[in-house]
Scaffold this active site. Structure first.
Site, PDB file in Angstrom:
ATOM      1  N   TYR A   1      40.248  50.717  33.188  1.00 47.48           N
ATOM      2  CA  TYR A   1      39.852  49.850  34.300  1.00 47.48           C
ATOM      3  C   TYR A   1      39.956  48.381  33.898  1.00 47.48           C
ATOM      4  O   TYR A   1      40.534  47.557  34.632  1.00 47.48           O
ATOM      5  CB  TYR A   1      38.421  50.180  34.715  1.00 47.48           C
ATOM      6  CG  TYR A   1      37.838  49.240  35.748  1.00 47.48           C
ATOM      7  CD1 TYR A   1      38.056  49.441  37.105  1.00 47.48           C
ATOM      8  CD2 TYR A   1      37.061  48.144  35.360  1.00 47.48           C
ATOM      9  CE1 TYR A   1      37.528  48.572  38.054  1.00 47.48           C
ATOM     10  CE2 TYR A   1      36.526  47.272  36.297  1.00 47.48           C
ATOM     11  CZ  TYR A   1      36.763  47.489  37.640  1.00 47.48           C
ATOM     12  OH  TYR A   1      36.228  46.628  38.572  1.00 47.48           O
TER      13      TYR A   1
ATOM     14  N   SER B   1      37.710  41.442  38.145  1.00 45.61           N
ATOM     15  CA  SER B   1      36.445  41.825  37.515  1.00 45.61           C
ATOM     16  C   SER B   1      36.228  40.977  36.272  1.00 45.61           C
ATOM     17  O   SER B   1      37.188  40.538  35.627  1.00 45.61           O
ATOM     18  CB  SER B   1      36.477  43.305  37.130  1.00 45.61           C
ATOM     19  OG  SER B   1      35.323  43.662  36.391  1.00 45.61           O
TER      20      SER B   1
END
Length: 270
Positions: free
Chosen positions: A166, A143
């Protein structure tokens, strides 16, 4: 992709499902992973409906349990003659309640466990088969959301936030990508990470309270490129923002930080 075998984790929905459908149409043999038997059987049926005759086999495991990760890897090693590509796609987003810290079966912070420890362990366990199938590729779905690890509190036991958890897990994945790529000959096994697209229209994005910005197809194309493009046959140890090789967070290039993460990971996976 004829005669190529590809294992995709998290293939029952979202990006993983769409990658499976794309690769099936290209002739790949698919190993589909999921943690729900009903959804796993459904995606296998969907693949066969789109590409009749496509070789599809399924593997059930909850990546929040490292014991199940090891067991799945053992089943793959026992059942499969080759593995040309491993796509570590399964992940958990921020969560519906960003303040609620959750833990895995082994007691690790859940996002760190599923998004980093599980793919790290699975890749290591399957490395003999990948190497025997060379040239092979490992694609880690990372990501652009990356946050530096605090080695005094790597798994956020204090001041927890789902977004931070995350982003830390995804940076850890990228750091591990660089380390593994440095270990392996590029003409045998390549290891790369990719940010497929920004805020794709997936369940994880919606459950995190975010507004999807693009369709899932926007993430399929750059991910499949890393799987199939002959021009990338020996490209390894890179982070791609969609189609472009890009710099990851600066901590990913710090040798000391990577060594500390590797040592921590060995302890957690022991």
């Amino acid at each position: 992709m004829d005669n190529k075998t590809v294992l995709i984790t998290g293939s029952t929905q979202g990006l993983g499902r769409h990658i499976a459908l794309d690769l099936a149409a290209k002739g790949a043999s698919l190993l589909l992973h999921g943690r729900d038997r009903g959804r796993l059987d459904q995606v296998a049926a969907d693949v066969r409906a789109v590409s009749p005759g496509a070789p599809v086999r399924t593997y059930l495991a909850d990546l929040a349990d490292l014991g199940q990760v090891r067991a799945m890897a053992a089943r793959v090693l026992d059942a499969e003659a080759r593995l040309d590509v491993l796509v570590n796609n399964a992940a958990i987003g921020f969560g519906t309640d960003h303040t609620r810290r959750e833990v895995s079966r082994q007691g690790h912070e859940l996002r760190f466990a599923v998004n980093y420890l599980a793919p790290r362990l699975l890749t290591r366990e399957l490395l003999p088969l990948l190497t025997a199938s060379a040239p092979a590729r490992v694609i880690n779905v990372a990501s652009a959301g990356q946050a530096p690890l605090d080695f005094g509190d790597v798994t956020l036991e204090h001041g927890y936030g789902g977004e931070d958890a995350y982003c830390r897990s995804k940076l850890a994945m990228i750091m591990s990508t660089f380390d593994l790529a440095a270990e392996l000959p590029a003409d045998r096994v390549t290891v790369n990470a990719v940010h497929p697209a920004h805020l794709m229209d997936t369940r994880g994005v919606r459950e995190s309270g975010l507004t999807p910005a693009v369709g899932i197809d926007e993430g399929v194309r750059p991910t499949v490129r890393l799987i199939t493009d002959p021009a990338l046959a020996t490209v390894t140890g890179k982070y791609f923002d969609q189609f472009t090789e890009s710099p990851a967070h600066e901590q990913a290039y710090e040798a000391t930080a990577r060594a500390r993460l590797a040592a921590l990971t060995r302890d957690l996976l022991a």
